[in-house]
Design a protein around this motif. Structure first.
Motif, PDB file in Angstrom:
ATOM      1  N   TRP A  17       0.833  -1.210   0.000  1.00  0.00           N
ATOM      2  CA  TRP A  17       0.000   0.000   0.000  1.00  0.00           C
ATOM      3  C   TRP A  17       0.867   1.259   0.000  1.00  0.00           C
ATOM      4  O   TRP A  17       0.571   2.231  -0.708  1.00  0.00           O
ATOM      5  CB  TRP A  17      -0.920  -0.031   1.215  1.00  0.00           C
ATOM      6  N   LEU A  18       1.948   1.221   0.751  1.00  0.00           N
ATOM      7  CA  LEU A  18       2.804   2.398   0.896  1.00  0.00           C
ATOM      8  C   LEU A  18       3.576   2.711  -0.381  1.00  0.00           C
ATOM      9  O   LEU A  18       3.643   3.872  -0.801  1.00  0.00           O
ATOM     10  CB  LEU A  18       3.777   2.179   2.057  1.00  0.00           C
ATOM     11  N   ILE A  19       4.165   1.698  -1.004  1.00  0.00           N
ATOM     12  CA  ILE A  19       5.066   1.961  -2.142  1.00  0.00           C
ATOM     13  C   ILE A  19       4.420   1.684  -3.498  1.00  0.00           C
ATOM     14  O   ILE A  19       4.989   2.027  -4.529  1.00  0.00           O
ATOM     15  CB  ILE A  19       6.379   1.154  -2.012  1.00  0.00           C
ATOM     16  N   GLY A  20       3.243   1.051  -3.508  1.00  0.00           N
ATOM     17  CA  GLY A  20       2.547   0.791  -4.756  1.00  0.00           C
ATOM     18  C   GLY A  20       2.860  -0.577  -5.330  1.00  0.00           C
ATOM     19  O   GLY A  20       3.906  -1.174  -5.037  1.00  0.00           O
ATOM     20  N   ASP A  21       1.954  -1.074  -6.169  1.00  0.00           N
ATOM     21  CA  ASP A  21       2.077  -2.425  -6.717  1.00  0.00           C
ATOM     22  C   ASP A  21       3.353  -2.624  -7.522  1.00  0.00           C
ATOM     23  O   ASP A  21       4.043  -3.642  -7.396  1.00  0.00           O
ATOM     24  CB  ASP A  21       0.874  -2.743  -7.602  1.00  0.00           C
ATOM     25  N   SER A  22       3.671  -1.664  -8.376  1.00  0.00           N
ATOM     26  CA  SER A  22       4.831  -1.832  -9.253  1.00  0.00           C
ATOM     27  C   SER A  22       6.114  -1.998  -8.450  1.00  0.00           C
ATOM     28  O   SER A  22       6.889  -2.934  -8.680  1.00  0.00           O
ATOM     29  CB  SER A  22       4.950  -0.642 -10.201  1.00  0.00           C
ATOM     30  N   ALA A  23       6.349  -1.100  -7.493  1.00  0.00           N
ATOM     31  CA  ALA A  23       7.565  -1.176  -6.673  1.00  0.00           C
ATOM     32  C   ALA A  23       7.544  -2.403  -5.775  1.00  0.00           C
ATOM     33  O   ALA A  23       8.582  -3.035  -5.544  1.00  0.00           O
ATOM     34  CB  ALA A  23       7.715   0.092  -5.839  1.00  0.00           C
ATOM     35  N   PHE A  24       6.351  -2.765  -5.261  1.00  0.00           N
ATOM     36  CA  PHE A  24       6.263  -3.914  -4.356  1.00  0.00           C
ATOM     37  C   PHE A  24       6.629  -5.205  -5.078  1.00  0.00           C
ATOM     38  O   PHE A  24       7.519  -5.949  -4.647  1.00  0.00           O
ATOM     39  CB  PHE A  24       4.864  -4.023  -3.763  1.00  0.00           C
ATOM     40  N   PHE A  25       5.934  -5.500  -6.180  1.00  0.00           N
ATOM     41  CA  PHE A  25       6.178  -6.769  -6.862  1.00  0.00           C
ATOM     42  C   PHE A  25       7.548  -6.800  -7.527  1.00  0.00           C
ATOM     43  O   PHE A  25       8.194  -7.853  -7.593  1.00  0.00           O
ATOM     44  CB  PHE A  25       5.063  -7.053  -7.859  1.00  0.00           C
ATOM     45  N   SER A  26       8.029  -5.652  -7.978  1.00  0.00           N
ATOM     46  CA  SER A  26       9.391  -5.595  -8.510  1.00  0.00           C
ATOM     47  C   SER A  26      10.405  -5.891  -7.411  1.00  0.00           C
ATOM     48  O   SER A  26      11.369  -6.641  -7.606  1.00  0.00           O
ATOM     49  CB  SER A  26       9.649  -4.222  -9.124  1.00  0.00           C
ATOM     50  N   GLY A  27      10.193  -5.307  -6.224  1.00  0.00           N
ATOM     51  CA  GLY A  27      11.095  -5.544  -5.097  1.00  0.00           C
ATOM     52  C   GLY A  27      11.115  -6.998  -4.677  1.00  0.00           C
ATOM     53  O   GLY A  27      12.176  -7.561  -4.385  1.00  0.00           O
ATOM     54  N   VAL A  28       9.934  -7.644  -4.636  1.00  0.00           N
ATOM     55  CA  VAL A  28       9.865  -9.059  -4.246  1.00  0.00           C
ATOM     56  C   VAL A  28      10.580  -9.927  -5.278  1.00  0.00           C
ATOM     57  O   VAL A  28      11.343 -10.827  -4.924  1.00  0.00           O
ATOM     58  CB  VAL A  28       8.405  -9.516  -4.081  1.00  0.00           C
ATOM     59  N   ARG A  29      10.339  -9.659  -6.567  1.00  0.00           N
ATOM     60  CA  ARG A  29      11.010 -10.455  -7.612  1.00  0.00           C
ATOM     61  C   ARG A  29      12.524 -10.286  -7.549  1.00  0.00           C
ATOM     62  O   ARG A  29      13.275 -11.262  -7.703  1.00  0.00           O
ATOM     63  CB  ARG A  29      10.484 -10.050  -8.993  1.00  0.00           C
ATOM     64  N   ASN A  30      12.976  -9.069  -7.332  1.00  0.00           N
ATOM     65  CA  ASN A  30      14.424  -8.839  -7.246  1.00  0.00           C
ATOM     66  C   ASN A  30      15.020  -9.546  -6.036  1.00  0.00           C
ATOM     67  O   ASN A  30      16.143 -10.067  -6.092  1.00  0.00           O
ATOM     68  CB  ASN A  30      14.715  -7.343  -7.189  1.00  0.00           C
ATOM     69  N   TYR A  31      14.280  -9.564  -4.938  1.00  0.00           N
ATOM     70  CA  TYR A  31      14.734 -10.240  -3.718  1.00  0.00           C
ATOM     71  C   TYR A  31      14.828 -11.751  -3.937  1.00  0.00           C
ATOM     72  O   TYR A  31      15.872 -12.368  -3.668  1.00  0.00           O
ATOM     73  CB  TYR A  31      13.767  -9.924  -2.578  1.00  0.00           C
ATOM     74  N   ILE A  32      13.757 -12.350  -4.461  1.00  0.00           N
ATOM     75  CA  ILE A  32      13.711 -13.810  -4.549  1.00  0.00           C
ATOM     76  C   ILE A  32      14.626 -14.336  -5.650  1.00  0.00           C
ATOM     77  O   ILE A  32      14.932 -15.533  -5.692  1.00  0.00           O
ATOM     78  CB  ILE A  32      12.256 -14.296  -4.752  1.00  0.00           C
ATOM     79  N   ASN A  33      15.100 -13.445  -6.539  1.00  0.00           N
ATOM     80  CA  ASN A  33      16.025 -13.858  -7.595  1.00  0.00           C
ATOM     81  C   ASN A  33      17.401 -13.226  -7.456  1.00  0.00           C
ATOM     82  O   ASN A  33      18.209 -13.272  -8.390  1.00  0.00           O
ATOM     83  CB  ASN A  33      15.423 -13.521  -8.964  1.00  0.00           C
ATOM     84  N   ASP A  34      17.692 -12.672  -6.287  1.00  0.00           N
ATOM     85  CA  ASP A  34      18.994 -12.066  -6.016  1.00  0.00           C
ATOM     86  C   ASP A  34      20.068 -13.162  -6.002  1.00  0.00           C
ATOM     87  O   ASP A  34      20.030 -14.075  -5.183  1.00  0.00           O
ATOM     88  CB  ASP A  34      18.936 -11.343  -4.666  1.00  0.00           C
ATOM     89  N   SER A  35      21.027 -13.055  -6.914  1.00  0.00           N
ATOM     90  CA  SER A  35      22.041 -14.111  -7.049  1.00  0.00           C
ATOM     91  C   SER A  35      22.883 -14.282  -5.792  1.00  0.00           C
ATOM     92  O   SER A  35      23.466 -15.351  -5.580  1.00  0.00           O
ATOM     93  CB  SER A  35      22.952 -13.806  -8.248  1.00  0.00           C
ATOM     94  N   SER A  36      22.948 -13.256  -4.956  1.00  0.00           N
ATOM     95  CA  SER A  36      23.721 -13.381  -3.718  1.00  0.00           C
ATOM     96  C   SER A  36      22.925 -14.060  -2.606  1.00  0.00           C
ATOM     97  O   SER A  36      23.474 -14.399  -1.557  1.00  0.00           O
ATOM     98  CB  SER A  36      24.187 -12.004  -3.239  1.00  0.00           C
ATOM     99  N   LEU A  37      21.611 -14.270  -2.841  1.00  0.00           N
ATOM    100  CA  LEU A  37      20.746 -14.860  -1.814  1.00  0.00           C
ATOM    101  C   LEU A  37      20.157 -16.207  -2.221  1.00  0.00           C
ATOM    102  O   LEU A  37      19.878 -17.040  -1.352  1.00  0.00           O
ATOM    103  CB  LEU A  37      19.588 -13.905  -1.486  1.00  0.00           C
ATOM    104  N   VAL A  38      19.958 -16.436  -3.519  1.00  0.00           N
ATOM    105  CA  VAL A  38      19.231 -17.639  -3.942  1.00  0.00           C
ATOM    106  C   VAL A  38      19.963 -18.903  -3.498  1.00  0.00           C
ATOM    107  O   VAL A  38      21.186 -18.990  -3.549  1.00  0.00           O
ATOM    108  CB  VAL A  38      19.002 -17.668  -5.467  1.00  0.00           C
ATOM    109  N   TYR A  39      19.174 -19.854  -3.017  1.00  0.00           N
ATOM    110  CA  TYR A  39      19.658 -21.121  -2.459  1.00  0.00           C
ATOM    111  C   TYR A  39      20.603 -20.873  -1.274  1.00  0.00           C
ATOM    112  O   TYR A  39      21.467 -21.689  -0.969  1.00  0.00           O
ATOM    113  CB  TYR A  39      20.318 -21.988  -3.531  1.00  0.00           C
ATOM    114  N   GLY A  40      20.380 -19.725  -0.641  1.00  0.00           N
ATOM    115  CA  GLY A  40      21.155 -19.381   0.551  1.00  0.00           C
ATOM    116  C   GLY A  40      20.244 -18.805   1.608  1.00  0.00           C
ATOM    117  O   GLY A  40      19.065 -19.188   1.716  1.00  0.00           O
ATOM    118  N   PHE A  41      20.764 -17.862   2.375  1.00  0.00           N
ATOM    119  CA  PHE A  41      20.043 -17.303   3.511  1.00  0.00           C
ATOM    120  C   PHE A  41      19.890 -15.793   3.353  1.00  0.00           C
ATOM    121  O   PHE A  41      20.710 -15.139   2.707  1.00  0.00           O
ATOM    122  CB  PHE A  41      20.786 -17.606   4.814  1.00  0.00           C
TER     123      PHE A  41
END
Length: 647
Positions: free
Chosen positions: A422-446
């Motif tokens: 609600w605060l940052i809007g749909d575009s920024a929210f879903f973009s942020g989640v996708r970038n997080y879950i596909n971050d090469s420094s985090l994927v298959y890690g912690f």
């Protein structure tokens, strides 16, 4: 020499059993999910990894287990661990293992080596020579015993299902892996691959992580050999053994297809497990990227924890029931919890908050679930989150499993994501989640909360310190008392906020209001930055009704809206005396007013217990220190604050 003979004997026994196998004797499940998990974890349980496991990195485990009788709680076998020394001179290797289990021997480079159990719930192994930094090596531990009963969610359980057939299952979250196998029981290190080989009597089937490599039938035993080549956290390794019916199917997914396997009790149909899964898979895949374990499988295995309970073991969720919300929740964990795992149990909301919110999204976007129930689901989340007046999403106490797995992590965690959207809007929210879950420094890690926050700040170009301080690290939620009036075209809105816990002085979040009248309906958004803030807006239409947060974006309690005229009448009907007061404060209001709550606050906002006598309508002030106080009376049409002095 004697040690070598013992080891050789035990190894021969293990091989005989393992190789020759001669046996000798419409869905609303959210609350059920959370309640089942919380109620099962009702003990203090602090068997965390010992510090000595920090000196090496795990590369690979091979579990070779014998379960001679799944109706009995007993495990035996050997676990081989490949590891890399993180510094030179490593001459002692330590694995987490419950004191309840007996270590028969330890093999290193085909020789028995000394070990001891002097460290509680661990086995410490002395190496003949110190290892060099980055040197790869391996250890095999032969062990057996009766796993501890009742820690966490059970760890290692044998229990009859409704048909009377026994099911053996493990559930290691958060600390239970060491209860049934020697490992590095931490959230700092994932094994790159794991092989799980289980020998058990012929009538049973074994479900676990990864791909089924082969099944060997030897005399009256069957040996299942599974392997996963994706990195996996220790607590996500699991086995389930029962007289299952087995089904499998291929689900088209993107340019590929996914193997889906079902291990079901004999009274359960394939449709029970299968229905909806393809829809959920396609939905999550489209929002967050390819299913994380596409080269292996996804599966369901029935277990006996409870009808609303499930556990998201990597590639194979254990299911107590097959409600649509539970299936969506556990599948969502394959991205949020398994692909990226919380880096500490304090950050558990990164697993559970996301899985709970993704279930809400299946309603919102009509992915299998009916969108009609979306607001009902949000109301359920909100109601559960508001039960925790003084609770934080970020869990500072991780020793009590019941306290760790509660509605703050699930519902308030999910609702915090909802408010951030609600605060940052749909575009920024879903973009942020996708970038997080596909971050090469985090994927298959912690990952940690700060990692997620950084991605949302990048996608929204906003500083989110205050939001995370208030809603994730802070405790509680706001309560609003809102009054309004209209004079010609001037619409005036006054917003008072009372936090439920003093850890947050003010929850700063934009607030939506629906204004309506005859042939008039619009929504406005205001962003109060302090309690008592007044907003004056130019609205020429005649307003007859003001509604707070009509679409359930804000987590808040007892939000009372009154017109100024109604509030003035309400205030005039309530009197307090004497003021200043010394021993007692008396309250006068008409009986028909039906005051629902009387709260007492220090002038700085801290709530204190109210010793209110409903018969005499008086408050005992004798135990209070001198000072200025605020008395708050709540009624369905408003909330009135009365200031007084205690002498």
């Amino acid at each position: 020499k004697k040690m070598k003979l013992i080891q050789a004997f035990l190894s021969a026994v293990f091989s005989l059993l393992l190789v020759q196998a001669t046996a000798q004797n419409h869905d609303f499940e959210l609350c059920k999910i959370m309640e089942s998990e919380a109620k099962k974890g009702n003990r203090l349980y602090n068997l965390k990894s010992v510090p000595q496991t920090a000196f090496y990195d795990v590369n690979y485990y091979r579990l070779e287990l014998i379960v001679q009788n799944p109706t009995q709680r007993f495990i035996e076998g050997k676990v081989t661990s490949y590891f890399t020394a993180l510094d030179s001179g490593l001459n002692q290797i330590v694995f987490d293992l419950s004191q309840q289990l007996v270590v028969d021997s330890v093999s290193y480079q085909n020789n028995s080596v000394p070990f001891n159990r002097s460290i509680s719930n661990a086995v410490s192994i002395q190496l003949p020579n110190g290892l060099q930094k980055n040197q790869l090596d391996s250890i095999t531990i032969f062990y057996r015993g009766i796993p501890t009963l009742g820690n966490g969610f059970g760890s290692f359980v044998t229990q009859a299902n409704t048909l009377g057939d026994t099911t053996l299952w493990t559930l290691s979250e958060p600390y239970g892996a060491l209860d049934w196998w020697p490992c590095k029981n931490s959230l700092t290190d994932k094994a790159d691959s794991v092989e799980i080989i289980v020998a058990t009597p012929l009538k049973y089937k074994v479900a676990t992580n990864g791909l089924l490599m082969n099944i060997d039938t030897i005399s009256t035993f069957v040996r299942y050999h599974w392997k996963t080549t994706y990195p996996i956290a220790t607590y996500l390794v699991a086995i389930a053994i029962s007289e299952y019916d087995f089904y499998e199917e291929q689900i088209p997914l993107g340019k590929d297809s996914l193997l889906m396997q079902h291990f079901l009790f004999k009274n359960e149909s394939l449709s029970l497990s299968s229905n909806g899964i393809a829809g959920f898979l396609h939905f999550f895949d489209s929002l967050f990227g390819e299913y994380p374990f596409i080269k292996e499988k996804y599966g369901h295995a029935s277990f006996t924890l409870g009808a609303g309970a499930g556990m998201e073991h990597q590639t194979m969720s254990f299911m107590g029931g097959y409600g649509g919300e539970l299936k969506a929740h556990e599948l969502a964990h394959q991205w949020f919890g398994n692909k990226i795992t919380c880096g500490s149990w304090k950050d558990l909301w990164l697993n559970e908050g996301f899985a709970t919110y993704l279930t809400a999204l299946t309603y919102e976007f009509g992915a299998v679930h009916d969108p009609f129930y979306y607001q009902i689901y949000l109301n359920g989340l909100k109601g559960n989150a508001l039960n925790y007046r003084n609770g934080s999403v970020y869990r500072t106490d991780t020793t009590n499993v019941r306290n760790l797995f509660n509605g703050q992590v699930y519902s308030k965690g999910a609702y915090s994501l909802h408010m951030l959207r609600w605060l940052i809007g749909d575009s920024a929210f879903f973009s942020g989640v996708r970038n997080y879950i596909n971050d090469s420094s985090l994927v298959y890690g912690f990952a940690y909360t700060e990692d997620l926050k950084q991605h949302f700040e990048n996608s929204s170009n906003q500083n989110l310190d205050e939001f995370f301080d208030d809603w994730i690290f802070g405790k509680g939620y706001p309560m609003y008392n809102i009054s309004w009036s209209q004079n010609s075209s001037n619409f005036q809105l006054t917003i008072d906020q009372t936090p439920s816990d003093t850890s947050v002085s003010f929850f700063n979040i934009p607030l939506p209001f629906r204004l309506s009248g005859a042939s008039f309906d619009t929504t406005i958004i205001v962003n109060p930055t302090f309690s008592g803030q007044v907003f004056n807006l130019l609205i020429p239409q005649n307003i007859q009704q003001v509604e707070f947060d009509p679409e359930n974006w804000i987590l808040a309690l007892n939000n009372i809206i009154t017109s100024i005229d109604a509030l003035s009448i309400l205030e005039q009907s309530i009197q307090i005396y004497p003021n200043p007061a010394k021993d007692y404060l008396f309250i006068e209001f008409p009986d028909e007013l039906k005051v629902s709550n009387i709260n007492l606050y220090r002038i700085e906002g801290k709530q204190i217990p109210t010793n209110y006598n409903v018969v005499s309508k008086k408050i005992d002030l004798n135990a209070l220190p001198k000072g200025i106080y605020m008395l708050q009376l709540e009624h369905k049409t408003g909330r009135v604050n009365k200031k007084f002095i205690k002498q």
